[in-house]
Design a protein around this motif. Structure first.
Motif, PDB file in Angstrom:
ATOM      1  N   GLU A 204     -47.791 -28.655 -39.265  1.00  8.80           N
ATOM      2  CA  GLU A 204     -46.535 -29.365 -39.030  1.00  8.80           C
ATOM      3  C   GLU A 204     -46.301 -29.513 -37.523  1.00  8.80           C
ATOM      4  O   GLU A 204     -46.696 -28.646 -36.742  1.00  8.80           O
ATOM      5  CB  GLU A 204     -45.369 -28.598 -39.660  1.00  8.80           C
ATOM      6  N   PRO A 205     -45.656 -30.608 -37.100  1.00 10.82           N
ATOM      7  CA  PRO A 205     -45.504 -30.864 -35.668  1.00 10.82           C
ATOM      8  C   PRO A 205     -44.817 -29.735 -34.903  1.00 10.82           C
ATOM      9  O   PRO A 205     -43.818 -29.182 -35.361  1.00 10.82           O
ATOM     10  CB  PRO A 205     -44.647 -32.138 -35.636  1.00 10.82           C
ATOM     11  N   ARG A 208     -41.237 -32.079 -31.416  1.00  5.91           N
ATOM     12  CA  ARG A 208     -40.288 -32.899 -32.179  1.00  5.91           C
ATOM     13  C   ARG A 208     -39.316 -33.566 -31.206  1.00  5.91           C
ATOM     14  O   ARG A 208     -38.870 -32.948 -30.241  1.00  5.91           O
ATOM     15  CB  ARG A 208     -39.544 -32.051 -33.208  1.00  5.91           C
ATOM     16  N   ARG A 209     -39.001 -34.820 -31.494  1.00 11.07           N
ATOM     17  CA  ARG A 209     -38.200 -35.616 -30.561  1.00 11.07           C
ATOM     18  C   ARG A 209     -36.883 -34.937 -30.217  1.00 11.07           C
ATOM     19  O   ARG A 209     -36.447 -34.983 -29.059  1.00 11.07           O
ATOM     20  CB  ARG A 209     -37.947 -37.012 -31.174  1.00 11.07           C
ATOM     21  N   ARG A 228     -50.889 -32.153 -37.818  1.00  8.17           N
ATOM     22  CA  ARG A 228     -50.654 -32.880 -36.559  1.00  8.17           C
ATOM     23  C   ARG A 228     -49.740 -32.054 -35.669  1.00  8.17           C
ATOM     24  O   ARG A 228     -49.049 -31.146 -36.146  1.00  8.17           O
ATOM     25  CB  ARG A 228     -50.024 -34.241 -36.860  1.00  8.17           C
ATOM     26  N   GLU A 229     -49.721 -32.403 -34.368  1.00  2.00           N
ATOM     27  CA  GLU A 229     -48.884 -31.671 -33.410  1.00  2.00           C
ATOM     28  C   GLU A 229     -47.592 -32.404 -33.057  1.00  2.00           C
ATOM     29  O   GLU A 229     -46.624 -31.783 -32.643  1.00  2.00           O
ATOM     30  CB  GLU A 229     -49.664 -31.438 -32.109  1.00  2.00           C
ATOM     31  N   ILE A 230     -47.579 -33.730 -33.171  1.00  8.38           N
ATOM     32  CA  ILE A 230     -46.484 -34.561 -32.657  1.00  8.38           C
ATOM     33  C   ILE A 230     -45.786 -35.272 -33.810  1.00  8.38           C
ATOM     34  O   ILE A 230     -46.458 -35.851 -34.672  1.00  8.38           O
ATOM     35  CB  ILE A 230     -47.005 -35.628 -31.670  1.00  8.38           C
ATOM     36  N   ASP A 231     -44.457 -35.281 -33.837  1.00  5.25           N
ATOM     37  CA  ASP A 231     -43.762 -35.952 -34.930  1.00  5.25           C
ATOM     38  C   ASP A 231     -43.696 -37.462 -34.701  1.00  5.25           C
ATOM     39  O   ASP A 231     -43.951 -37.976 -33.602  1.00  5.25           O
ATOM     40  CB  ASP A 231     -42.373 -35.345 -35.154  1.00  5.25           C
ATOM     41  N   ASP A 232     -43.360 -38.180 -35.792  1.00  7.34           N
ATOM     42  CA  ASP A 232     -43.341 -39.643 -35.750  1.00  7.34           C
ATOM     43  C   ASP A 232     -42.398 -40.183 -34.685  1.00  7.34           C
ATOM     44  O   ASP A 232     -42.728 -41.141 -33.976  1.00  7.34           O
ATOM     45  CB  ASP A 232     -42.915 -40.199 -37.117  1.00  7.34           C
ATOM     46  N   THR A 234     -41.366 -38.983 -31.862  1.00  2.33           N
ATOM     47  CA  THR A 234     -41.887 -38.857 -30.495  1.00  2.33           C
ATOM     48  C   THR A 234     -42.971 -39.886 -30.236  1.00  2.33           C
ATOM     49  O   THR A 234     -42.962 -40.571 -29.200  1.00  2.33           O
ATOM     50  CB  THR A 234     -42.439 -37.448 -30.260  1.00  2.33           C
ATOM     51  N   ASP A 258     -52.230 -37.575 -35.201  1.00  2.89           N
ATOM     52  CA  ASP A 258     -50.953 -37.849 -34.550  1.00  2.89           C
ATOM     53  C   ASP A 258     -50.710 -39.345 -34.400  1.00  2.89           C
ATOM     54  O   ASP A 258     -49.560 -39.795 -34.359  1.00  2.89           O
ATOM     55  CB  ASP A 258     -50.911 -37.175 -33.172  1.00  2.89           C
TER      56      ASP A 258
END
Length: 329
Positions: A204-205, A208-209, A228-232, A234, A258
């Motif tokens: 999970e990311p 997060r933005r 993944r490391e980065i959320d949608d 971001t 990502d």
């Protein structure tokens, strides 16, 4: 053939020189001068591992090499690294095998150094607070390399294991000038950070933005075939840069979830990738355009990075008469 073990590689490889050497290497890649075929891998599903082959020819450094690298995420990371590698360099004039090097140390160093190059190109000039997410080899490499290109005054370390985060903070305190502290979670590490280095095996990311400060530059090198490391949010908002569009958007085990996951879900298109690092270096694409812009460098690793490091190490070894010469015939 020259043989160089890990202790040789670590002694010979200068991080500042490597960061500098990676700039022409990435420019060669983006301009099409380097020959870098797609990475291939043999999978070991029983261990969630793989063995990948990464050949490359880098004309600016006049080096021909291939790396064999294994990723076995269930290794403990201390006694047995999750990433282990060998590099073989060949004479570009004759094709003769010229050197055999430990690639584990090179992989760690070149990945952190290229993230530092992205910081040099994309982070705000006044960036001083660094969040390091993860506690493994790449966390160490990134903290040390990024401090070479920005005047970092504070480093915050966060990971799944608080004891490992505390140990890494103590270790880094001895080798960097910044104040280093372990914090309890990723959100705390990112709060107010100007640079974020994600170096995890997250599902999970960890970026997060809602946790990010305007103007942050993110480097992300983690790989998990199911995560993944980065959320949608971001990814969608950030100015996204990569080493190679072809590599970053390729199917696994080469590409980046990502980017591939939000493309699959229709949140972005492949055109959302703004630039390759080599295009920023060559001036064909602009970098940061506003102080509050979020920038993201997503790395999947490319052979020209290993080639640039190999060229530096072999040259230094021959100049200093370090290593063992063996005959294969």
């Amino acid at each position: 053939m020259l043989v160089l073990g890990r202790s040789h590689v670590e002694a010979l490889l200068d991080v500042d020189s490597l960061i500098d050497a990676l700039a022409p290497a990435m420019a060669d890649l983006s301009a099409g001068r380097a020959s870098v075929p797609d990475r291939v891998a043999a999978l070991v599903p029983e261990r969630d591992g793989f063995l990948a082959a990464m050949p490359g020819f880098l004309p600016s450094a006049w080096v021909l090499m291939t790396k064999l690298v294994s990723l076995f995420p269930h290794n403990d990371g201390a006694r047995l690294p999750t990433h282990q590698a060998l590099i073989v360099a060949f004479d570009p004039d004759t094709g003769e095998p010229a050197a055999l090097l430990d690639g584990t140390a090179i992989t760690a160093a070149r990945t952190g150094a290229c993230s530092a190059l992205s910081v040099r190109l994309l982070a705000r000039a006044d960036a001083t607070v660094l969040a390091v997410l993860g506690t493994g080899v790449q966390a160490r490499s990134h903290a040390r390399a990024i401090c070479r290109v920005r005047a970092v005054r504070q480093i915050r370390v966060a990971g799944r294991d608080p004891a490992k985060a505390a140990a890494l903070a103590e270790e880094l305190s001895a080798v960097v000038e910044a104040e280093v502290q372990a914090v309890s979670n990723y959100a705390e590490a990112l709060d107010g950070a100007d640079i974020a280095a994600a170096t995890t095996h997250a599902v999970e990311p960890v970026i997060r933005r809602s946790w990010l400060t305007p103007g942050v530059h993110i480097t992300s090198v983690g790989y998990n075939p199911v995560g993944r490391e980065i959320d949608d949010a971001t990814v969608a908002e950030a100015l996204v840069c990569v080493e190679s569009r072809q590599a970053a958007l390729a199917p696994p085990p080469t590409g980046s979830n990502d980017l591939l996951m939000p493309i699959r879900d229709g949140l972005i298109t492949a055109d959302h990738v703004h630039a390759e690092l080599g295009e920023l270096i060559g001036g064909s694409k602009p970098g940061r355009t506003a102080p509050d812009q979020i920038t993201l460098y997503k790395s999947v690793g490319v052979a020209v990075q290993d080639a640039a490091a190999t060229a530096l190490i072999v040259a230094a070894a021959r100049e200093q008469s370090i290593g063992q010469e063996i005959t294969l015939r």
